[in-house]
Design an enzyme around this catalytic site. Structure first.
Site, PDB file in Angstrom:
ATOM      1  N   HIS A 159     -10.102-103.305  81.176  1.00 23.23           N
ATOM      2  CA  HIS A 159     -11.207-102.170  80.849  1.00 23.23           C
ATOM      3  C   HIS A 159     -11.980-101.902  81.992  1.00 23.23           C
ATOM      4  O   HIS A 159     -12.764-102.503  82.675  1.00 23.23           O
ATOM      5  CB  HIS A 159     -12.416-102.782  80.201  1.00 23.23           C
ATOM      6  N   HIS A 189     -11.716 -96.525  78.602  1.00 24.60           N
ATOM      7  CA  HIS A 189     -12.415 -97.833  78.293  1.00 24.60           C
ATOM      8  C   HIS A 189     -11.337 -99.085  78.184  1.00 24.60           C
ATOM      9  O   HIS A 189     -11.830 -99.920  78.743  1.00 24.60           O
ATOM     10  CB  HIS A 189     -12.883 -97.619  76.616  1.00 24.60           C
ATOM     11  N   GLU A 212     -29.260-116.218  60.402  1.00 26.81           N
ATOM     12  CA  GLU A 212     -28.136-117.246  60.777  1.00 26.81           C
ATOM     13  C   GLU A 212     -27.079-117.242  61.951  1.00 26.81           C
ATOM     14  O   GLU A 212     -27.043-117.854  62.714  1.00 26.81           O
ATOM     15  CB  GLU A 212     -27.010-117.451  59.360  1.00 26.81           C
ATOM     16  N   HIS A 272     -23.444-119.648  45.976  1.00 23.16           N
ATOM     17  CA  HIS A 272     -24.219-120.339  46.936  1.00 23.16           C
ATOM     18  C   HIS A 272     -23.351-121.650  47.198  1.00 23.16           C
ATOM     19  O   HIS A 272     -23.475-122.519  47.896  1.00 23.16           O
ATOM     20  CB  HIS A 272     -25.586-120.900  46.697  1.00 23.16           C
TER      21      HIS A 272
END
Length: 666
Positions: free
Chosen positions: A28, A263, A411, A473
């Site tokens: 890159h 890029h 999380e 869950h």
């Protein structure tokens, strides 16, 4: 502000990156070409580093969150005097080199963290800043803290699109982490094209809403403006800082500047020549490093060496003036545990019933006192995960001494922040959530394993037996998914005693993360485990109960809450004359580390009738059951009901396991 030497150093950084990518025919080049001026100003005038002491504890941290721009970092490290010779730059992205495609902290001197997945470095930096604030509070002299370094981040448009960066930035602003400074390279290009295809928000406005201080530099080549913005950020202690810098990807390239084609691919030989000519660089030379470029970094290197010397002098003072706290710091720097740290581990009453998450909480309280480096929390589930340290206080903008980290419902950020704290080498961070939500922080678990970071994950509600919350869950595939991550030790203890042993293993591991998978429901405290669990769990698996004479007809293998079920099934089978061995196998990874002789003592080759029992997807168990065995697992989703009803419905009762064993025996 700008001198010819400065410009030479900046162009050296640009063309080292261009030449690295061209030599590798991979990489890159565009981002380093635009980022070089801001990186040069930061490294030459602000960043505190000493290449002769790359692990100096109070050095500033530089995090290249946009890890695809690694060629820029390697150029900086080389020019700044780190042990990264030009030959390594010539071997960019080649097997065995110290210059991999994305930075790896365990491979290259001066690389602080492994980045590449966008947003992760940003989250790591928040953890580094949090660690610094805690260190400054705990280790201080009358004239100031022993630790006062800053965290500097170079982030891209892509980094700030990622959710993990948003989660982490929100928490960093709330916690007022003023030592955190982010340079945002706004080149407005991603792989697919211009950022306005997908991204039109007011980024400084968003960060101001998070509680950040913001600056903007409209010309990424204006060294004076960059310097002023960095100076303003360095003076800001009450808020983290974001500096937006407008740059041009592929700067100087006549045909590829400001295009997506700059890029992630080499410019090509013709375009490299044109670019070097456009910027006044000898087009025929590759990997050119003028002496002026090295000289431009010499003052920063000298300054850093002096700062490191003065820090060592302050450390000597600290040893004399505060000897007890000094000894603690020395122990933590050596990554050692104190003597007798585990002498007050709890005991558990055989015959009682206790959820392993509650046993885990009891162990946490017993070790929190002797281990001040143990810091953590949960993603808004502390009461369920049992992760709060009693009387530990909450870490906040007003209480840097708090040991309980409130991550909120974040999380992914929690995982990245834990990694950043672990990278300091001075903390043993832990984080809790339900096992089902381990998927949200899986990328950070993977990076912790890659970097060998001793992070501890407390995953509770580990099976369908969490019950009434239902299949949304209830984890099914998460256990085999965690076991598939190289370097991660997953432990699913059978009862409170095994849970105690699992914590001991996690805290004595000096390299690599550990995941504890714990029950919501109460399960029996087994007579068969007790003190035996310490050695058995350390080996990953052991014989819990055996057939008469140690010659079984059948082996039942299980983990976690299914172990007691197998023990009860064994008793039923014994009444029918079937000699049954029960093996608790809480950690496949630790079991595989044992020598062949031990593994074959636990699982004798001659006993081919083996039944594995686990309330999870059965993937992987075939390695232990073999061609003559069977797996009693959870092939589908669960249901919303009390756990006892689910055990009946899905066949995880002693009667059902005994019947499965009978079918296997024929």
């Amino acid at each position: 502000m700008e001198t010819d030497r400065d410009q030479t150093a900046i162009d050296t950084l640009r063309f080292l990156a261009v030449d690295m990518v061209e030599a590798a025919q991979s990489g890159h080049p565009g981002a380093p070409m635009g980022q070089a001026p801001m990186a040069f100003v930061l490294w030459s005038r602000f960043l505190r580093f000493d290449p002769d002491r790359p692990d100096w504890p109070d050095r500033d941290r530089f995090v290249l969150s946009c890890g695809h721009a690694s060629a820029l970092l390697y150029g900086l490290l080389h020019l700044a005097g780190f042990d990264l010779p030009i030959e390594e730059l010539r071997q960019f992205r080649q097997l065995g080199s110290q210059t991999p495609g994305h930075p790896e902290n365990f491979l290259t001197p001066g690389v602080e963290t492994t980045t590449g997945p966008l947003g992760q470095g940003f989250g790591n930096a928040v953890g580094m800043a949090l660690a610094r604030e805690k260190l400054a509070e705990r280790y201080s002299l009358e004239d100031g803290p022993l630790f006062d370094h800053r965290i500097w981040v170079l982030a891209s448009d892509g980094d700030l699109m990622e959710g993990v960066a948003s989660e982490a930035a929100s928490l960093a602003g709330h916690l007022e982490l003023g030592c955190l400074n982010v340079l945002y390279d706004s080149n407005r290009i991603t792989i697919d094209g211009a950022t306005d295809l997908t991204f039109s928000e007011n980024v400084p406005g968003r960060f101001e809403a998070y509680g950040w201080h913001t600056e903007e530099v409209t010309d990424g080549n204006d060294l004076g403006a960059i310097d002023a913005a960095l100076e303003a950020a360095a003076r800001e202690d009450g808020r983290p800082s974001l500096i937006l810098v407008r740059t041009h990807i592929g700067y100087g390239s006549p045909n590829k500047q400001d295009t997506a084609s700059a890029h992630g691919a080499p410019l090509g030989a013709d375009e490299v020549r044109r670019t070097k000519e456009a910027l006044g660089w000898p087009p025929e030379e590759t990997f050119r490093v003028p002496k002026e470029a090295r000289m431009a970094f010499a003052p920063a290197r000298k300054r850093g060496s002096g700062l490191a010397d003065r820090w060592e002098e302050r450390l000597t003072r600290f040893r004399k003036e505060i000897p007890d706290r000094s000894r603690e710091l020395e122990r933590r720097l050596a990554r050692e545990l104190p003597a007798a740290w585990d002498e007050d581990l709890p005991s558990f009453e055989v015959g009682s019933s206790l959820a392993t998450r509650k046993a885990s909480g009891a162990v946490l309280q017993s070790v929190a006192g002797p281990l001040p480096e143990l810091v953590g929390g949960s993603a808004d589930l502390s009461g369920s995960n049992k992760t709060l340290i009693n009387d530990g206080g909450d870490f906040s903008a007003r209480n840097r001494g708090g040991r309980n980290l409130r991550f909120g419902v974040r999380e992914h950020a929690m995982g990245a922040i834990l990694n950043g704290m672990a990278l300091s080498g001075l903390f043993r961070p832990y984080g809790g959530t339900f096992l089902i939500f381990s998927d949200y922080l899986r990328p950070t678990i993977r990076l912790a394993a890659l970097m060998g970071l001793p992070v501890l994950y407390v995953f509770t509600h580990d099976s369908i037996f969490l019950g009434e919350d239902g299949p949304t869950h209830q984890p099914i595939s998460q256990l085999p998914g965690l076991r598939a991550i190289p370097g991660l030790v997953t432990l699913r203890p059978a009862d409170a005693w095994e849970t105690r042993a699992a914590w001991r293993i996690a805290l004595t591991r000096t390299r690599g993360p550990t995941a504890l998978c714990l029950t919501r429901q109460k399960i029996p405290v087994l007579a068969e485990t007790g003190e035996r669990a310490d050695g058995g769990v350390a080996h990953g698996g052991y014989v819990l109960a055996d057939a008469p004479g140690g010659e079984p007809d059948l082996i039942l293998l299980a983990t976690g809450s299914e172990v007691w079920v197998c023990l009860e099934a064994r008793r039923r089978l014994a009444e029918e004359g079937v000699g049954t061995r029960v093996v608790s196998l809480p950690s496949w990874e630790l079991f595989e580390e044992q020598d062949r002789e031990y593994r074959e003592r636990v699982l004798p080759r001659g006993v081919t009738r083996r039944l594995a029992v686990e309330a999870a997807a059965p993937l992987g168990w075939e390695r232990y059951t073999g061609p003559g065995g069977a797996i009693h697992g959870q092939d589908g989703f669960g249901a919303s009901a009390p756990w006892e009803d689910l055990a009946q419905r899905f066949g995880f009762t002693p009667e059902a396991v005994a019947e499965a064993a009978r079918r296997l025996l024929g």
